[in-house]
Design a protein around this motif. Structure first.
Motif, PDB file in Angstrom:
ATOM      1  N   PRO A 160      31.844  23.533  43.942  1.00 44.34           N
ATOM      2  CA  PRO A 160      30.520  23.351  44.540  1.00 44.34           C
ATOM      3  C   PRO A 160      30.233  21.886  44.908  1.00 44.34           C
ATOM      4  CG  PRO A 160      30.333  23.369  42.174  1.00 44.34           C
ATOM      5  CD  PRO A 160      31.798  23.584  42.480  1.00 44.34           C
ATOM      6  N   TYR A 161      29.373  21.701  45.915  1.00 46.97           N
ATOM      7  CA  TYR A 161      28.865  20.377  46.275  1.00 46.97           C
ATOM      8  C   TYR A 161      27.949  19.918  45.140  1.00 46.97           C
ATOM      9  CZ  TYR A 161      25.820  17.028  48.711  1.00 46.97           C
ATOM     10  OH  TYR A 161      25.099  15.919  49.074  1.00 46.97           O
ATOM     11  N   GLN A 162      28.079  18.640  44.737  1.00 51.15           N
ATOM     12  CA  GLN A 162      27.228  18.195  43.629  1.00 51.15           C
ATOM     13  C   GLN A 162      26.879  16.712  43.722  1.00 51.15           C
ATOM     14  OE1 GLN A 162      29.507  19.060  40.075  1.00 51.15           O
ATOM     15  NE2 GLN A 162      30.656  17.160  40.186  1.00 51.15           N
ATOM     16  N   LYS A 163      25.731  16.380  43.118  1.00 51.87           N
ATOM     17  CA  LYS A 163      25.283  14.997  42.995  1.00 51.87           C
ATOM     18  C   LYS A 163      25.117  14.672  41.509  1.00 51.87           C
ATOM     19  CE  LYS A 163      22.484  14.940  47.237  1.00 51.87           C
ATOM     20  NZ  LYS A 163      21.095  14.785  47.742  1.00 51.87           N
ATOM     21  N   THR A 164      25.434  13.435  41.166  1.00 50.42           N
ATOM     22  CA  THR A 164      25.288  12.959  39.789  1.00 50.42           C
ATOM     23  C   THR A 164      24.384  11.739  39.800  1.00 50.42           C
ATOM     24  OG1 THR A 164      27.517  13.733  39.264  1.00 50.42           O
ATOM     25  CG2 THR A 164      26.536  12.145  37.750  1.00 50.42           C
ATOM     26  N   HIS A 165      23.558  11.592  38.766  1.00 52.51           N
ATOM     27  CA  HIS A 165      22.709  10.401  38.716  1.00 52.51           C
ATOM     28  C   HIS A 165      23.201   9.435  37.642  1.00 52.51           C
ATOM     29  CE1 HIS A 165      19.819  12.174  35.516  1.00 52.51           C
ATOM     30  NE2 HIS A 165      20.658  13.142  35.817  1.00 52.51           N
ATOM     31  N   TYR A 166      23.109   8.153  37.982  1.00 55.21           N
ATOM     32  CA  TYR A 166      23.623   7.072  37.140  1.00 55.21           C
ATOM     33  C   TYR A 166      22.536   6.024  36.907  1.00 55.21           C
ATOM     34  CZ  TYR A 166      28.246   8.848  38.484  1.00 55.21           C
ATOM     35  OH  TYR A 166      29.353   9.647  38.699  1.00 55.21           O
ATOM     36  N   THR A 167      22.649   5.340  35.769  1.00 55.85           N
ATOM     37  CA  THR A 167      21.859   4.146  35.514  1.00 55.85           C
ATOM     38  C   THR A 167      22.802   2.956  35.543  1.00 55.85           C
ATOM     39  OG1 THR A 167      20.292   5.357  34.117  1.00 55.85           O
ATOM     40  CG2 THR A 167      20.314   2.953  33.918  1.00 55.85           C
ATOM     41  N   LEU A 168      22.555   2.026  36.473  1.00 53.96           N
ATOM     42  CA  LEU A 168      23.428   0.864  36.648  1.00 53.96           C
ATOM     43  C   LEU A 168      22.690  -0.396  36.233  1.00 53.96           C
ATOM     44  CD1 LEU A 168      23.890   2.814  39.502  1.00 53.96           C
ATOM     45  CD2 LEU A 168      25.949   1.416  39.380  1.00 53.96           C
ATOM     46  N   THR A 169      23.351  -1.217  35.432  1.00 52.59           N
ATOM     47  CA  THR A 169      22.794  -2.482  34.986  1.00 52.59           C
ATOM     48  C   THR A 169      23.417  -3.604  35.809  1.00 52.59           C
ATOM     49  OG1 THR A 169      22.550  -1.615  32.736  1.00 52.59           O
ATOM     50  CG2 THR A 169      22.437  -4.007  33.010  1.00 52.59           C
ATOM     51  N   ILE A 170      22.563  -4.371  36.502  1.00 54.19           N
ATOM     52  CA  ILE A 170      23.045  -5.447  37.370  1.00 54.19           C
ATOM     53  C   ILE A 170      22.526  -6.774  36.848  1.00 54.19           C
ATOM     54  CG2 ILE A 170      23.022  -6.406  39.706  1.00 54.19           C
ATOM     55  CD1 ILE A 170      22.239  -2.764  39.237  1.00 54.19           C
ATOM     56  N   ASN A 171      23.423  -7.680  36.580  1.00 52.49           N
ATOM     57  CA  ASN A 171      23.052  -9.001  36.078  1.00 52.49           C
ATOM     58  C   ASN A 171      22.383  -9.814  37.189  1.00 52.49           C
ATOM     59  OD1 ASN A 171      23.790 -12.061  35.611  1.00 52.49           O
ATOM     60  ND2 ASN A 171      23.887 -11.081  33.614  1.00 52.49           N
TER      61      ASN A 171
END
Length: 220
Positions: A160-171
């Motif tokens: 199946p087509y899918q999307k995932t969500h992420y939390t990214l920490t940027i300095n």
């Protein structure tokens, strides 16, 4: 002694208030408003951000003098859209250049100066501000050291087509991504062609009919 205690209490409340404010998540605005926050570090004489929708171009941000540029037929987007795209035309040292993909856009932005620019830069790695699900994949917060962006990413175009969500920490000082947290899939779409579609009824194989014994007729 009372004055010292009072000052300490006030300082504590101010500190807690500051921390609470810095941790408050904010939803990203529309894609055009995000792109309007771009401030390139590499000096250009002038530049213009153009939105192309169904072949019609609209200038949504200009910086510097007027540029005699040619319309472009491809560009970048922070959210997948088959009918529209953005591009940048810029003038530097008397020459006209164009930004038409996410990689060139990342170079054009240079050092990250705000959360919006962080989202723009991360688009080069496939991350996106999902305008349909901003609570999950279209918000951010920050503190003195880092930006924290909740973004989406298409992690499967197959079935199946899918999307995932992420939390990214940027300095903030370096612009480097120091941490990527996978928060799981939030969209999973199946269609009738998917062999692994759980919504399809299972086709049970019909048992082949057993051969019945032939009847014998008795002669009188």
């Amino acid at each position: 002694m009372i004055k010292v205690a009072t000052r300490f209490t006030m300082l504590t409340f101010l500190l807690l208030g500051f921390l609470g404010y810095s941790q408050e998540k904010k939803k990203f605005s529309s894609i055009p408003n995000i792109l309007k926050q771009i401030e390139p570090n590499d000096k250009t004489d002038s530049w213009v951000l153009v939105y192309n929708n169904y072949g019609k171009g609209e200038e949504i941000k200009t910086s510097g003098g007027k540029i005699n540029y040619s319309p472009q037929f491809s560009g970048f987007n922070l959210f997948p859209d088959e009918d529209s795209f953005y591009y940048i035309a810029y003038s530097k040292a008397g020459k006209i250049g164009y930004i038409t993909n996410a990689g060139e856009l990342k170079t054009f932005v240079g050092k990250i100066d705000n959360a919006q620019e962080a989202a723009v830069v991360l688009a080069a790695d496939g991350y996106m501000v999902d305008e349909e699900f901003k609570d999950l994949a279209g918000n951010y917060h920050e503190d003195q050291s880092n930006y924290y962006l909740d973004l989406g990413k298409v992690t499967s175009k197959e079935c199946p087509y899918q999307k995932t969500h992420y939390t990214l920490t940027i300095n903030k000082a370096t612009g480097a991504v120091s941490q990527v947290k996978d928060n799981g899939t939030y969209i999973e779409l199946y269609n009738k062609k998917c062999a692994n579609n759980p919504r399809l009824l299972k086709i049970e194989k019909k048992e082949e009919p057993k051969d019945e014994p032939k009847k014998t007729t008795r002669r009188r």
